[in-house]
Design a protein around this motif. Structure first.
Motif: not given
Lengths: 446, 446
Positions: B75, B77, B117, B120, B144-149, B161, B163, B420-421, B423
C-alpha cells in the motif's frame, strides 16, 4: 420553444400533467428493504441498488483525526447523458422533466438520459430507457463530445461514479412529451433559477464542448497557447495535485453500520441520525408516481441537515479569469482527493469550536457587486431528500494570490479540461463550473 | 562524462567497487518474514513493506471467466525521481548505479531517487536518501516538470503506485560517486543496451518534457494544434477509454493465499508456484550488499516464468507517427483498465488451446527492416527476480487502421500527454514509451 418563457410554459404543463406522492416512512416499514440484524446495514432484499453501511476513515497524516460515519454504497455505474443537436446552427440540449422523490419541487430538469445500471438493464422490469442507444451504441449520426466516469458526493457516497456523456446528433429525434429541446443560451438562464436544473444535468453540462461552430465541423479550435495566460502551467498544477494526494492519503474500511460512533438508530421514528443532529439523517420514503418506469416503490434516502455553501472565488489574473480551487479529500472520494471549489461546506455542521474553513467568511461577506452568481440548486433527488446548496461565484479581486497549500488558482479552461478526464474534479466543482461557464468573461469560448 | 564510452567506463568502475551476494532461500527461513498460519499469507513481522496475499478477480462481463492468483500488496507509495540540469545548454539526468537483488546483472541504472516510503521516512533505520529534498520540498532553484502517481505491474501488484517526478534544477548539486550526470542524447543510446536502464528510470523518463530549450525558459511551446494530425481527437479517445472501463469492470476481493486455486506451496523448496509452472513463483532471497542503506536483509520476490514480449506497433497516419494501444484490465489495476502497449504478454503462459493475443504473431514475425527498437529490459529488481521482457517497436505499415474494440491509435504526443496525468497509461507502455520517444520521427519534439 425558443426562449425561457416558452420553456416555463412547457414545464408548467408537465408539472400539471403528472401526479406524485412522497410519504416519509420508517425504515423498518420500507417495502423490499431490510436491516441486517448482525450489522445494522440497510439493504435491498434483491442485493441490488444500494446499501447504507458504516465507514471508518483514518488519515495517514499523524495529526489528522480518524472518524466513522454512515455512507451510501452503490457500486453500480449509471449513465447521465445529454443529447445535443443544432437547429438553425444553434445548439439545443434535449432535456427531460423528471420527478425524483427527494426534489423539493418534485419535478426538475434532468438530462436526456438519467439511468442507473439497474434502470437501463431493466432490473426494475420497467419501461426501456428512452434515447439510451445514442449513448450506449452511438451511430454514424452521433458524435461523442464528452465521456467520463465522474464521482458524486464524496461525503455521502463510497466511491460512487456515473458515466457522464454528451452526444451530438444529426439524426431525427422523436421528442416524447416529457422532453424538450432547450437552446443553449436559454439553458444559461435556467441555471439561474432556484431548484430547476438538477444535479445530473449540471454535471453533464460542465463537459459541454467549448464552442459549437455553426458549420458542422464541431468544436472550434482552441485558441493557441499564447492567448491563454494561466498563472500555473499544467506541470505545476499536476505537481500541486499529486502533492495533495500524498498528504491526504488514508485507510478506509467499511464497518457494520451499528458500530459507527456518534450515530444512533431511532427505532420509533425509523431513521438513523447523528447524536448532535449534524450532517444528515437516513430516512425512508414511499413513492407513488404515474410517470416513472415503475409506478410505486420505497427506498431509504439521505436527508442533509441544513443548506450548504458551494462557492468559487473568481479573480482576473494576467487578463484571464482564474478560479480558486482546493484539493479535497472526503470519506468516499474514489482516489484520495479531487479538485473542489473554493468553498464547500455546510456551516451548520461546524462545531462552535471548529476552525472556519478558509474563504467561507470572505464569500459570505461579499458585497453585492462582487456576487457574479447566486442560485440555490438541489443535489440528486434519487438518493438525497431536500438537499439544497447555495451556489455562489464571487469576484475575489481582494483575495491574495498566495493561498494555503491545499488551494491553487486555475483558469476556467484549465478546470474545464481537467473535468473532462474523469475523477479529477469533484461533483460540487463540476456542477458550479457549468454555471461559471455561462458568466461573461468566464466562458471557455471567447 | 560526455559520451556513452565515458558512461560505460564509470559504470564498470562502480560495478567493481561494490560487492553483493544474493542467495535464494526458502520462504520459511527468511529473516523477519513469516507465513500466517490461518491464511497462508506471507508478511513482514513489522507489518510493513509488503505482503503476498491471494486475490479473486470476477469480471462483470457474463462470458469472462473468474480466477484467483497470488498478488503482492504494497500500500505504500514510493518516490521515483529524476533530477535534470543543463550543462552548456544540454539537459543532463542525474542517474545512479544501484544494486537490486532481482537484477540479472545486479547493478543497473536507477533514477536519482528510488525510495519506498519506508526508505525515505527511514523505517529501515538506514542512511538518509540522497537528493530527496529536491523532490519532497522543491526549492527556488527547482522546477517540477512531471509529478504523477503511476501504477506498476497490474498482474503482480494490487493497486501499487509510485510517485514519478522530474525536477529540473539550477542549484549546485554535489555528485556522490555512485551517481553520474548522463546527457540526454547519451541516455537514448543507453536505452538500447540490454538490462541496463532499470524500470524505475524508464517510467520516469517517459514523462520528460518534450524539449528543453537552451534559453532557460523551460519547455518549448507545443506546436499549434494544426500541426498535429491525430487520427482520433481527445474526446474520441476518452470515449473509447471510458467504454473499455465499463466493459472490463470487475469485482476484486483479497482472499487467503492458501485458498488460491491452482497454486501450491512447496514446503521442501520453500516457495509458492503454479501447478503447471506458468506465470510466476514466489521465492525468498537473502541479500548482502556493501552499498545499500542497510547492509543485509531478506525478502520474498516474485520470479516470473520466462520472458515476455512488450511491443508497440507504430504506423504513420496522416503524416504523424501513431502507436497502436490497448485498454488492459489486469487483476491489480488501480482503476479497472489502463492504456497498454499493442502487445503485452508472456507467450509461455498461454495454454496451448488459448487464443493468441492480437498482434503478437505480427510483431514476432516482423521483418528486420520493420524493427525500429528491440532491447531486453528488466522489471523492478526490488520485487521481481530475473524478470525480463523483450521490448519492441515495430513499423506496422501493413496493419489495418481498423482494430478490435479494446484497441485504438494514438499519436506519440497524445500518449505522452496522457502518461503525464497518472493512472491512465500502464507501466509497460510507459517504459516502452521512454524508448519510443528516442526514435527518429517519434520524438514528441520535432
Amino acid at each position: 420553444m425558443e426562449d425561457a418563457a416558452g420553456f416555463h410554459s412547457w414545464f408548467a404543463g408537465r408539472s400539471a400533467a403528472h401526479r406524485y406522492r412522497i410519504t416519509p416512512t420508517p425504515l423498518h416499514d420500507l417495502d423490499g428493504w431490510y436491516t441486517d440484524s448482525a450489522t445494522g446495514d440497510v439493504r435491498h432484499r434483491s442485493g441490488r441498488f444500494f446499501s447504507i453501511e458504516g465507514l471508518r476513515f483514518e488519515p495517514a497524516a499523524p495529526d489528522a483525526p480518524a472518524w466513522t460515519q454512515p455512507i451510501i454504497r452503490q457500486p453500480e455505474t449509471g449513465i447521465l447523458g445529454v443529447l445535443l443537436k443544432r437547429f438553425d446552427g444553434v445548439p439545443h440540449l434535449l432535456m427531460q422533466a423528471k420527478m425524483e422523490p427527494g426534489n423539493i419541487t418534485t419535478l426538475q430538469l434532468s438530462p436526456t438520459v438519467q439511468a442507473t445500471f439497474s434502470n437501463y438493464t431493466r432490473v426494475h422490469r420497467g419501461a426501456a430507457v428512452r434515447y439510451i442507444d445514442h449513448f450506449l451504441t452511438p451511430g454514424a449520426a452521433d458524435r461523442v463530445h464528452y465521456d467520463a466516469l465522474q464521482s458524486e458526493q464524496g461525503s455521502w457516497f463510497l466511491g460512487k461514479r456515473n458515466r457522464n456523456i454528451v452526444v451530438e446528433t444529426t439524426a431525427d429525434v422523436p421528442v416524447h412529451e416529457d422532453f424538450c429541446w432547450v437552446p443553449r443560451p436559454v439553458m444559461a438562464e435556467l441555471l439561474r433559477v432556484d431548484n430547476l436544473v438538477n444535479m445530473d444535468s449540471r454535471t453533464v453540462l460542465a463537459g459541454l464542448p467549448d464552442e459549437v461552430t455553426g458549420d458542422g465541423s464541431g468544436e472550434a479550435p482552441l485558441p493557441g497557447r499564447a492567448s491563454e495566460q494561466p498563472l500555473h502551467d499544467t506541470a505545476t498544477l499536476l505537481h500541486w495535485f499529486t502533492g495533495a494526494k500524498m498528504r491526504h492519503r488514508s485507510e478506509r474500511t467499511t464497518i457494520p453500520l451499528r458500530r459507527v460512533g456518534g450515530w444512533h438508530r431511532d427505532d420509533r421514528r425509523g431513521e438513523i441520525a447523528h447524536e448532535a443532529g449534524r450532517y444528515f439523517r437516513i430516512i425512508g420514503v414511499d413513492v407513488e408516481a404515474d410517470s416513472r418506469e415503475v409506478p410505486s416503490w420505497s427506498q431509504p434516502m439521505l436527508a442533509p441537515a441544513g443548506r450548504g455553501v458551494i462557492a468559487f472565488v473568481s479573480k482576473e489574473i494576467r487578463g484571464e479569469r482564474h478560479l480558486l480551487v482546493q484539493a479535497r479529500a472526503e470519506a468516499g472520494t474514489f482516489d484520495v482527493a479531487e479538485i473542489g471549489p473554493s468553498v464547500q461546506c455546510n456551516p451548520g455542521n461546524l462545531a462552535e469550536s471548529a476552525r472556519r474553513p478558509p474563504y467561507l467568511d470572505a464569500v459570505l461577506a461579499a458585497r453585492p457587486e462582487q456576487v457574479l452568481f447566486d442560485t440555490v440548486h438541489s443535489e440528486e433527488g434519487g438518493r438525497f431528500y431536500h438537499a439544497e446548496n447555495r451556489y455562489l461565484v464571487v469576484d475575489g479581486t481582494d483575495i491574495p494570490l498566495d493561498v494555503p497549500e491545499d488551494y491553487t488558482w486555475m483558469t476556467v479552461r484549465q478546470l474545464t479540461r481537467a473535468g473532462r478526464i474523469g475523477n479529477l474534479v469533484d461533483v460540487e466543482a463540476r456542477t458550479l463550473l457549468a454555471c461559471v461557464r455561462t458568466l461573461p468573461g468566464h466562458g471557455a469560448s471567447r
